[in-house]
Write a protein that holds these residues in place. Structure first.
Motif, PDB file in Angstrom:
ATOM      1  N   ASP A  87      50.720  54.483  37.068  1.00  0.00           N
ATOM      2  CA  ASP A  87      49.894  54.319  38.268  1.00  0.00           C
ATOM      3  C   ASP A  87      49.416  52.874  38.320  1.00  0.00           C
ATOM      4  OD1 ASP A  87      47.973  54.247  36.277  1.00  0.00           O
ATOM      5  OD2 ASP A  87      46.957  56.084  36.907  1.00  0.00           O
ATOM      6  N   MET A  88      48.572  52.556  39.319  1.00  0.00           N
ATOM      7  CA  MET A  88      48.129  51.176  39.491  1.00  0.00           C
ATOM      8  C   MET A  88      47.405  50.661  38.258  1.00  0.00           C
ATOM      9  SD  MET A  88      49.084  49.589  42.173  1.00  0.00           S
ATOM     10  CE  MET A  88      47.892  48.249  42.183  1.00  0.00           C
ATOM     11  N   ALA A  89      46.648  51.517  37.599  1.00  0.00           N
ATOM     12  CA  ALA A  89      45.891  51.081  36.424  1.00  0.00           C
ATOM     13  C   ALA A  89      46.805  50.614  35.292  1.00  0.00           C
ATOM     14  CB  ALA A  89      44.992  52.215  35.937  1.00  0.00           C
ATOM     15  N   ALA A 127      48.185  56.890  25.954  1.00  0.00           N
ATOM     16  CA  ALA A 127      47.020  57.765  26.041  1.00  0.00           C
ATOM     17  C   ALA A 127      46.427  57.805  27.440  1.00  0.00           C
ATOM     18  CB  ALA A 127      45.961  57.317  25.035  1.00  0.00           C
ATOM     19  N   THR A 128      46.583  56.737  28.213  1.00  0.00           N
ATOM     20  CA  THR A 128      45.939  56.659  29.526  1.00  0.00           C
ATOM     21  C   THR A 128      46.879  56.977  30.682  1.00  0.00           C
ATOM     22  OG1 THR A 128      46.371  54.267  29.479  1.00  0.00           O
ATOM     23  CG2 THR A 128      44.175  55.022  28.788  1.00  0.00           C
ATOM     24  N   THR A 129      48.123  57.337  30.402  1.00  0.00           N
ATOM     25  CA  THR A 129      49.042  57.668  31.486  1.00  0.00           C
ATOM     26  C   THR A 129      48.590  58.940  32.198  1.00  0.00           C
ATOM     27  OG1 THR A 129      51.352  58.150  32.055  1.00  0.00           O
ATOM     28  CG2 THR A 129      50.555  59.003  29.971  1.00  0.00           C
ATOM     29  N   PRO A 130      48.815  59.051  33.509  1.00  0.00           N
ATOM     30  CA  PRO A 130      48.491  60.307  34.192  1.00  0.00           C
ATOM     31  C   PRO A 130      49.305  61.484  33.661  1.00  0.00           C
ATOM     32  CG  PRO A 130      48.826  58.542  35.780  1.00  0.00           C
ATOM     33  CD  PRO A 130      49.275  58.011  34.453  1.00  0.00           C
ATOM     34  N   CYS A 131      50.539  61.209  33.222  1.00  0.00           N
ATOM     35  CA  CYS A 131      51.424  62.280  32.769  1.00  0.00           C
ATOM     36  C   CYS A 131      52.442  61.710  31.802  1.00  0.00           C
ATOM     37  CB  CYS A 131      52.138  62.901  33.972  1.00  0.00           C
ATOM     38  SG  CYS A 131      53.422  64.103  33.542  1.00  0.00           S
ATOM     39  N   ASP A 161      41.864  64.779  34.796  1.00  0.00           N
ATOM     40  CA  ASP A 161      41.355  64.511  36.143  1.00  0.00           C
ATOM     41  C   ASP A 161      42.452  64.519  37.205  1.00  0.00           C
ATOM     42  OD1 ASP A 161      42.505  62.160  35.148  1.00  0.00           O
ATOM     43  OD2 ASP A 161      41.217  60.868  36.356  1.00  0.00           O
ATOM     44  N   CYS A 162      43.715  64.610  36.779  1.00  0.00           N
ATOM     45  CA  CYS A 162      44.825  64.533  37.727  1.00  0.00           C
ATOM     46  C   CYS A 162      45.248  65.880  38.292  1.00  0.00           C
ATOM     47  CB  CYS A 162      46.034  63.881  37.059  1.00  0.00           C
ATOM     48  SG  CYS A 162      45.824  62.136  36.714  1.00  0.00           S
ATOM     49  N   VAL A 170      48.592  68.646  41.397  1.00  0.00           N
ATOM     50  CA  VAL A 170      47.912  67.384  41.161  1.00  0.00           C
ATOM     51  C   VAL A 170      46.909  67.121  42.276  1.00  0.00           C
ATOM     52  CG1 VAL A 170      49.870  66.391  39.936  1.00  0.00           C
ATOM     53  CG2 VAL A 170      49.641  66.013  42.384  1.00  0.00           C
ATOM     54  N   ASP A 171      45.926  66.311  41.979  1.00  0.00           N
ATOM     55  CA  ASP A 171      44.963  65.846  42.971  1.00  0.00           C
ATOM     56  C   ASP A 171      45.496  64.539  43.543  1.00  0.00           C
ATOM     57  OD1 ASP A 171      42.878  64.769  44.418  1.00  0.00           O
ATOM     58  OD2 ASP A 171      41.334  65.232  42.921  1.00  0.00           O
TER      59      ASP A 171
END
Length: 216
Positions: A87-89, A127-131, A161-162, A170-171
């Motif tokens: 994602d963008m992050a 660890a921070t990937t959405p999936c 949170d996704c 997904v949200d």
């Protein structure tokens, strides 16, 4: 304009295909190096291939000198890899992982990406990937200068949170993956909308379960 792909040079075919087939989701693929550290590389020739069995597919090109990239060499050796969605992050760190480093460089460490161990395969996941999808090789199809890797997903990690509490959908306000268009152009899915087939055409579909009486 007409383009005869049987006559076009490979560079022209690449340019045309990647200009018009997109946006393409990005797989930030993590593997284990022979020295035991993490290797990470972004792949935009990537997509889901099937749900039964659960298969993803990635295309890995050779280096300009014809040698294999670390990702495919590691996949051949371990028969395992992990796909991390971007994602963008994660976008700027993903680009850093795309640098053609020597095989002894840990791209996750270089890019400052926190890692967790996968559960079922010998690879790190971001660890921070959405999936993140842990995969084992189903098969590898080799062409001159390119390998097509088909991997079976054996476990998926989804950031809490996704996805909704039922673990179904997904949200879209949270999960907004980026995808590649052409050259250095990317897009993010921050504008989403629904398109549904007209309900009255359900009776025209073949090979489906008939609707209950009175629901048409």
């Amino acid at each position: 304009m007409q383009f005869d792909f049987t006559r076009l040079p490979p560079a022209d075919r690449y340019r045309l295909l990647t200009n018009f087939i997109g946006p393409r989701p990005i797989a930030l693929v993590t593997t284990r190096s022979p020295g035991g550290h993490a290797n990470a590389a972004p792949m935009s020739f990537f997509n889901v291939f099937s749900h039964e069995p659960p298969l993803v597919i990635i295309g890995v090109s050779a280096r300009p000198d014809g040698s294999e990239k670390d990702t495919i060499a590691n996949i051949r050796r371990t028969r395992e890899f992990c796909v991390n969605m971007v994602d963008m992050a994660l976008s700027e760190q993903m680009i850093l992982c795309g640098v053609n480093f020597a095989g002894d460089v840990d791209e996750l460490d270089f890019a400052g990406l926190p890692a967790d161990l996968c559960h079922q395969v010998d690879a790190d996941r971001i660890a921070t990937t959405p999936c993140a999808m842990e995969c084992r090789i189903e098969r590898i199809i080799d062409y001159p200068g390119r390998a097509i890797v088909i991997g079976e997903v054996v476990e998926m990690h989804v950031r809490d949170d996704c996805i909704d509490r039922q673990g179904r959908y997904v949200d879209p306000a949270i999960y907004q993956p980026i995808a590649r268009l052409h050259a250095d152009n990317y897009i993010t899915s921050d504008r989403q909308f629904e398109l549904r087939k007209p309900a009255h055409l359900a009776r025209c579909e073949v090979g489906t379960t008939p609707l209950p009486a009175g629901s048409r």
